[in-house]
Design an enzyme around this catalytic site. Structure first.
Site, short mmCIF file in Angstrom:
data_model
loop_
_atom_site.label_atom_id
_atom_site.label_comp_id
_atom_site.label_asym_id
_atom_site.label_seq_id
_atom_site.Cartn_x
_atom_site.Cartn_y
_atom_site.Cartn_z
N CYS A 1 -3.72 -4.07 5.64
CA CYS A 1 -2.27 -3.94 5.80
C CYS A 1 -1.94 -3.73 7.28
O CYS A 1 -2.40 -2.78 7.91
CB CYS A 1 -1.76 -2.76 4.97
SG CYS A 1 -0.01 -2.42 5.26
N CYS B 1 -3.90 2.97 -1.68
CA CYS B 1 -3.43 1.59 -1.82
C CYS B 1 -4.57 0.58 -1.67
O CYS B 1 -5.35 0.67 -0.73
CB CYS B 1 -2.36 1.33 -0.77
SG CYS B 1 -1.77 -0.36 -0.81
N CYS C 1 -0.56 5.30 1.33
CA CYS C 1 -1.52 4.30 1.83
C CYS C 1 -2.96 4.66 1.47
O CYS C 1 -3.80 3.77 1.32
CB CYS C 1 -1.38 4.15 3.34
SG CYS C 1 0.27 3.64 3.83
N GLU D 1 15.58 -7.34 -15.54
CA GLU D 1 15.65 -7.72 -14.12
C GLU D 1 17.05 -7.48 -13.55
O GLU D 1 17.20 -7.02 -12.43
CB GLU D 1 15.29 -9.20 -13.94
CG GLU D 1 13.80 -9.48 -14.07
CD GLU D 1 12.98 -8.78 -12.99
OE1 GLU D 1 13.37 -8.84 -11.82
OE2 GLU D 1 11.97 -8.15 -13.34
S1 SF4 Z 1 0.93 -1.98 1.43
FE1 SF4 Z 1 0.42 -1.04 3.38
S2 SF4 Z 1 2.12 0.31 3.81
FE2 SF4 Z 1 2.22 -0.19 1.63
S3 SF4 Z 1 1.11 1.52 0.65
FE3 SF4 Z 1 -0.32 -0.18 1.00
S4 SF4 Z 1 -1.27 0.30 2.91
FE4 SF4 Z 1 0.55 1.53 2.81
#
Ligand code: SF4
Length: 347
Positions: free
Chosen positions: A209, A203, A200, A38
């Site tokens: 998000c 993701c 994204c 860390e």
């Molecule tokens: S958290 Fe939001 S901004 Fe980050 S990769 Fe996922 S969708 Fe994209």
């Protein structure tokens, strides 16, 4: 709405398939291993840290070995990683843990946070990853993910913004699988929700998000207000004796490169020859200006003008001021990155 989405479950499902499970410090996540990793990972990429971590562990396999080591030996293993206060604090904390806690890293947030170099996020990581307690963390990766997921405005260096992110980090904590969850947050930030090119499309948070919905993930977290950093200049006195040794001196503990070994410095390179003769009783045979170097710190830019002085040693340099080293032996010392690369080129 973002808050009703099961953030933790979505993240854990993603982690099971895509999380990183083979980082060296994950193989045996003892408090010592977690703490060291860390600290190394602060302001430093995983890809850079891996080699340093493995070398450090070979030299200091446990906290007792680290506590017993000389500071010089610790700084030598940190050489090139930057932010040397981290290494000095690591060493101080190892001493405290060995002397006051019988070599056991404390398992309480408050006690950990009293140790040099351990803030709330590092303490949280030690408690979750090594002790399986339930605490949030807020390192750079987690700040970025949360700032984007909740579209939190403002730079996280501002206390109010940071407090809001801590609040989200706490609210989202799952009851189970806390170590995996904390690791998953870091992994998402490091591999998908990256600083410059968030992926994204892959993701697991995309549907909820807020930064994605606004079409501007890159706008979060807010940037640090820019200020122009000043430029400072210094002259390095690179004294080399008849047998090719160079004179290095240890810098004071406080200030930049504290405790590391570097060339003597002066403001005015013009009078280098007289200065070296007077201070070290050296006989200077030749003086040559070498190409300048530049090193950028967070708060200023340093222009370095090295002057090579070939000399013969009449008196021996005062041990309080410095030592002569064969260039190959200097790499055993704690050296600032520009000194190290300069010595390599001189070699
Ligand atoms: S958290 Fe939001 S901004 Fe980050 S990769 Fe996922 S969708 Fe994209």
């Amino acid at each position: 709405m973002a808050k009703t989405f099961n953030f933790a479950q979505a993240l854990l499902d993603w982690y099971d398939q895509h999380g990183r499970k083979d980082l060296p410090w994950q193989q045996k996540p003892t408090p010592y291993h977690v703490w060291l990793s860390e600290i190394m990972l602060q302001q430093t990429q995983v890809s850079t840290v891996i080699d340093y971590y493995q070398r450090f562990i070979r030299h200091f396999p446990d906290i007792e070995t680290l506590a017993a080591a000389k500071q010089d030996a610790v700084l030598a293993q940190w050489s090139g990683l930057g932010y040397y206060a981290r290494a000095r604090n690591l060493h101080k904390t190892a001493h405290l843990v060995v002397n006051e806690f019988n070599g056991h890293m404390p398992a309480s947030l408050e006690t950990l946070m009293e140790l040099p170099g351990i803030g709330r996020s590092t303490a949280g990581a030690i408690l979750t990853l090594a002790y399986h307690q339930r605490f949030p963390i807020l390192d750079g990766n987690v700040k970025r993910v949360l700032a984007r997921f909740f579209a939190v405005e403002g730079w996280p260096g501002i206390k109010q913004v940071e407090n809001r992110l801590w609040q989200y980090a706490e609210e989202l904590l799952p009851e189970q699988r806390i170590a995996n969850y904390i690791q998953a947050q870091m992994d998402l930030g490091a591999t998908l929700c990256t600083r410059s090119k968030p992926d994204c499309q892959r993701c697991p948070m995309q549907t909820h998000c807020q930064a994605y919905a606004l079409g501007q993930p890159g706008a979060y977290p807010g940037k640090k207000p820019k200020k122009n950093i000043p430029t400072r200049q210094t002259h390095w006195l690179v004294m080399q004796n008849e047998v090719g040794e160079v004179l290095l001196e240890q810098r004071p503990q406080q200030g930049i490169w504290g405790g590391l070994w570097s060339f003597p410095e002066m403001r005015d390179g013009e009078v280098a020859r007289q200065y070296c003769q007077q201070r070290w009783q050296l006989q200077i045979h030749s003086q040559r200006a070498l190409s300048p170097l530049q090193h950028v710190f967070t708060h200023f830019r340093l222009e370095i003008y090295p002057t090579l002085l070939q000399c013969s040693v009449n008196g021996v340099a005062d041990k309080d001021y410095g030592n002569w080293y064969r260039i190959k032996d200097t790499f055993e010392l704690g050296l600032p990155a520009p000194v190290k690369s300069f010595l390599k080129s001189l070699n």
